[in-house]
Design a protein around this motif. Structure first.
Motif, PDB file in Angstrom:
ATOM      1  N   ILE A 144       7.089  18.074   1.212  1.00  0.00           N
ATOM      2  CA  ILE A 144       7.666  17.134   0.259  1.00  0.00           C
ATOM      3  C   ILE A 144       8.045  17.846  -1.032  1.00  0.00           C
ATOM      4  CG2 ILE A 144       6.490  15.145   1.250  1.00  0.00           C
ATOM      5  CD1 ILE A 144       4.472  15.282  -1.015  1.00  0.00           C
ATOM      6  N   TYR A 145       9.064  17.328  -1.680  1.00  0.00           N
ATOM      7  CA  TYR A 145       9.631  17.969  -2.866  1.00  0.00           C
ATOM      8  C   TYR A 145       9.128  17.342  -4.162  1.00  0.00           C
ATOM      9  CZ  TYR A 145      13.213  19.745  -6.077  1.00  0.00           C
ATOM     10  OH  TYR A 145      13.859  20.349  -7.135  1.00  0.00           O
ATOM     11  N   ASP A 146       8.634  16.120  -4.091  1.00  0.00           N
ATOM     12  CA  ASP A 146       8.328  15.366  -5.309  1.00  0.00           C
ATOM     13  C   ASP A 146       6.980  14.667  -5.159  1.00  0.00           C
ATOM     14  OD1 ASP A 146       8.438  14.062  -7.694  1.00  0.00           O
ATOM     15  OD2 ASP A 146      10.253  12.906  -7.256  1.00  0.00           O
ATOM     16  N   SER A 147       5.912  15.304  -5.633  1.00  0.00           N
ATOM     17  CA  SER A 147       4.583  14.704  -5.531  1.00  0.00           C
ATOM     18  C   SER A 147       4.095  14.289  -6.914  1.00  0.00           C
ATOM     19  CB  SER A 147       3.593  15.676  -4.890  1.00  0.00           C
ATOM     20  OG  SER A 147       3.340  16.786  -5.740  1.00  0.00           O
ATOM     21  N   ALA A 148       3.016  13.551  -6.941  1.00  0.00           N
ATOM     22  CA  ALA A 148       2.414  13.095  -8.189  1.00  0.00           C
ATOM     23  C   ALA A 148       0.901  13.164  -8.050  1.00  0.00           C
ATOM     24  CB  ALA A 148       2.859  11.671  -8.497  1.00  0.00           C
TER      25      ALA A 148
END
Length: 201
Positions: free
Chosen positions: A114-118
């Motif tokens: 995944i490119y966009d984690s939080a």
């Protein structure tokens, strides 16, 4: 007529084929119709706070980074993080605060993941967590990933780190690590240092 078949013991994330035909009576049957389906993936082992994976802090991100996944992760129903368009699909980590009282939590991109984690850091206990901080884009790694630094914490305290994908609409692997630069030392003071037995190698 309606027929039901309950199949058990199937393997997760596996493609299966279901074949069906009509019994026309008198020993005659229609041709086969085939349907394909894929079983759902099993949630990760650290799908909820109570089963948070233990992280070991070191000096820099790469020292003890682990690979995580949000594939088949569900909503843990813990205290909402309040940032990064949280929509469920979270996984959990835990770490014990070192003597310095400081820690940095960070995610990085895993190749093909995944490119966009939080991420969000919590104190307290599962079921009654207290949010410390939440972030989704402060890491200097490729992609949009979190970097959260906490300080002034009590040594020995257990903190929880929640990770999810922004909006929960992309699934795959990521790297996660917790570290404390104060654990490093460029020098060692030998004053009053004693080693036993003598001689010591």
């Amino acid at each position: 007529t309606t027929e039901t078949y309950n199949s058990t013991g199937l393997t997760s994330s596996t493609t299966y084929y279901f074949h069906v035909r009509t019994d026309c009576g008198s020993g005659t049957f229609s041709g086969w119709s085939t349907f394909m389906f894929t079983t759902l993936a099993s949630p990760p082992a650290n799908n909820d706070c109570a089963n948070a994976q233990v992280l070991t802090p070191d000096v820099v991100f790469s020292d003890n980074a682990v690979v995580g996944t949000n594939v088949a992760a569900t909503d843990s129903n813990e205290t909402a993080p309040g940032c990064a368009s949280y929509s469920g699909g979270d996984v959990w980590y835990q770490v014990t605060v070192p003597a310095s009282g400081s820690l940095t939590f960070e995610n990085n991109e895993q190749s093909g993941g995944i490119y966009d984690s939080a991420g969000a850091v919590y104190s307290g206990t599962c079921g009654s967590l207290v949010l410390i901080d939440c972030d989704d884009a402060s890491s200097s790694s490729s992609g949009d990933h979190p970097l959260i630094t906490v300080s002034g914490r009590t040594p020995g305290e257990v903190l929880y780190y929640r990770v999810w994908e922004y909006s929960n609409d992309s699934f795959g692997e990521f790297q996660v690590s917790v570290y404390d630069a104060s654990l490093s030392s460029s020098a060692f003071n030998l004053t009053n240092f004693k080693a036993y037995p003598n001689p010591v190698k």
